[in-house]
Design a protein around this motif. Structure first.
Motif, short mmCIF file in Angstrom:
data_model
loop_
_atom_site.label_atom_id
_atom_site.label_comp_id
_atom_site.label_asym_id
_atom_site.label_seq_id
_atom_site.Cartn_x
_atom_site.Cartn_y
_atom_site.Cartn_z
N ASP A 185 37.39 -31.57 -76.37
CA ASP A 185 37.61 -30.15 -76.04
C ASP A 185 39.03 -29.77 -76.46
OD1 ASP A 185 37.51 -27.62 -75.01
OD2 ASP A 185 37.61 -28.22 -72.91
N ASN A 186 39.22 -29.52 -77.75
CA ASN A 186 40.55 -29.29 -78.30
C ASN A 186 41.26 -28.08 -77.73
OD1 ASN A 186 40.73 -31.49 -80.19
ND2 ASN A 186 39.20 -30.44 -81.42
N ASP A 187 40.50 -27.01 -77.46
CA ASP A 187 41.14 -25.78 -77.01
C ASP A 187 41.04 -25.54 -75.51
OD1 ASP A 187 38.46 -25.24 -76.89
OD2 ASP A 187 38.48 -23.68 -78.43
N GLY A 188 40.48 -26.50 -74.77
CA GLY A 188 40.44 -26.41 -73.32
C GLY A 188 39.52 -25.34 -72.76
N ASP A 189 38.52 -24.92 -73.55
CA ASP A 189 37.62 -23.87 -73.06
C ASP A 189 36.37 -24.41 -72.40
OD1 ASP A 189 36.24 -24.86 -75.22
OD2 ASP A 189 35.97 -22.92 -76.23
N GLY A 190 36.29 -25.75 -72.26
CA GLY A 190 35.13 -26.36 -71.61
C GLY A 190 33.94 -26.52 -72.52
N VAL A 191 34.10 -26.19 -73.80
CA VAL A 191 33.02 -26.31 -74.78
C VAL A 191 33.45 -27.33 -75.84
CG1 VAL A 191 31.63 -25.12 -76.53
CG2 VAL A 191 32.30 -23.93 -74.42
N GLY A 192 32.55 -28.23 -76.19
CA GLY A 192 32.88 -29.27 -77.15
C GLY A 192 33.12 -28.73 -78.54
N ASP A 193 34.09 -29.33 -79.22
CA ASP A 193 34.41 -28.91 -80.58
C ASP A 193 33.91 -29.92 -81.61
OD1 ASP A 193 35.91 -26.59 -79.69
OD2 ASP A 193 37.43 -28.01 -79.01
N ASP A 194 34.16 -31.19 -81.38
CA ASP A 194 33.74 -32.25 -82.29
C ASP A 194 33.32 -33.47 -81.47
OD1 ASP A 194 34.54 -31.06 -84.95
OD2 ASP A 194 36.50 -31.09 -83.96
N ARG A 195 32.65 -34.41 -82.13
CA ARG A 195 32.27 -35.67 -81.48
C ARG A 195 33.51 -36.34 -80.88
NH1 ARG A 195 28.49 -40.16 -82.96
NH2 ARG A 195 27.60 -38.68 -84.45
N TYR A 196 33.39 -36.82 -79.64
CA TYR A 196 34.53 -37.48 -79.02
C TYR A 196 34.78 -38.83 -79.70
CZ TYR A 196 37.90 -38.71 -75.45
OH TYR A 196 39.07 -39.02 -74.81
N ALA A 197 36.05 -39.14 -79.96
CA ALA A 197 36.36 -40.35 -80.72
C ALA A 197 37.43 -41.23 -80.08
CB ALA A 197 36.80 -39.97 -82.14
#
Length: 206
Positions: A162-174
């Motif tokens: 969650d790069n932008d902290g909006d609670g929505v996933g952006d990319d696969r967690y790594a």
């Protein structure tokens, strides 16, 4: 419904990465138990469908009561629809699937999720525990692994950064560490069996 991963596959993955519990490794990733692992829940430590921590005790097969031990004694074999009519013989007022969530037997008078309610059904105890685990996973991911994480039960691979902290996933967690892999695996195990509270609630608590 037996699941597609286990304690053994999680341990093998962590051993292959060769890092300590709190070190991020690109060789680690989320392992998915798959959907509806009800048999793994029911057979508990006999199947080891959940991640079991070394040195801890885990419940074995949940036998329920005589006449309600196998899958097809509770479910229609083709549709998996619950045969709810027999439940009310022991569980007063159990007329719908939703009613089953309110069941709590005398032997489980423990506040498992710490909300102060020892009368709520086991379904709600497990929901409370899942909320606590998810919060812990998010705190750990941000503060130790160094990358915020969110979960989406409807989207593969389920855990996202969650790069932008909006609670929505952006990319696969790594940014996986061994400790995070174990916790995320157990969270998924607890999320993917909707009848866990009846199939083997004690094992899920553990």
């Amino acid at each position: 419904h037996q699941g597609r991963q286990s304690k053994f596959s999680v341990d093998e993955s962590i051993a292959a990465a060769g890092v300590d519990d709190d070190t991020v490794s690109e060789d680690l990733g989320f392992l998915n138990v798959h959907y509806y692992p009800a048999a793994a829940t029911k057979y508990g430590t006999l199947a080891k469908g959940g991640y079991e921590y070394d040195g801890m005790a885990y419940d074995a097969e949940f036998e329920h009561v005589e006449g309600y031990r196998t899958c097809i004694q509770c479910h229609a074999p083709h549709t998996l629809e619950l045969r709810i009519e027999g439940c009310a013989d022991c569980h007063e007022g159990a007329e719908t699937v939703e009613d089953l969530r309110d069941i709590r037997m005398a032997g489980s008078a423990v506040d498992y999720d710490g909300d102060g309610d020892v009368e709520e059904g086991m379904y709600y105890e497990l929901e409370g525990l899942k909320e606590t685990l998810y919060q812990s996973i998010q705190t750990y991911a941000s503060e130790v692994a160094g990358s915020p994480i969110v979960y989406d039960s409807a989207s593969y691979p389920y855990f996202f950064v969650d790069n932008d902290g909006d609670g929505v996933g952006d990319d696969r967690y790594a940014s996986w560490t061994p400790r995070l892999v174990r916790a995320a695996y157990n969270y998924q195990v607890a999320k993917k069996d909707p009848g866990e509270y009846a199939h083997g609630g004690k094992y899920i608590v553990q």
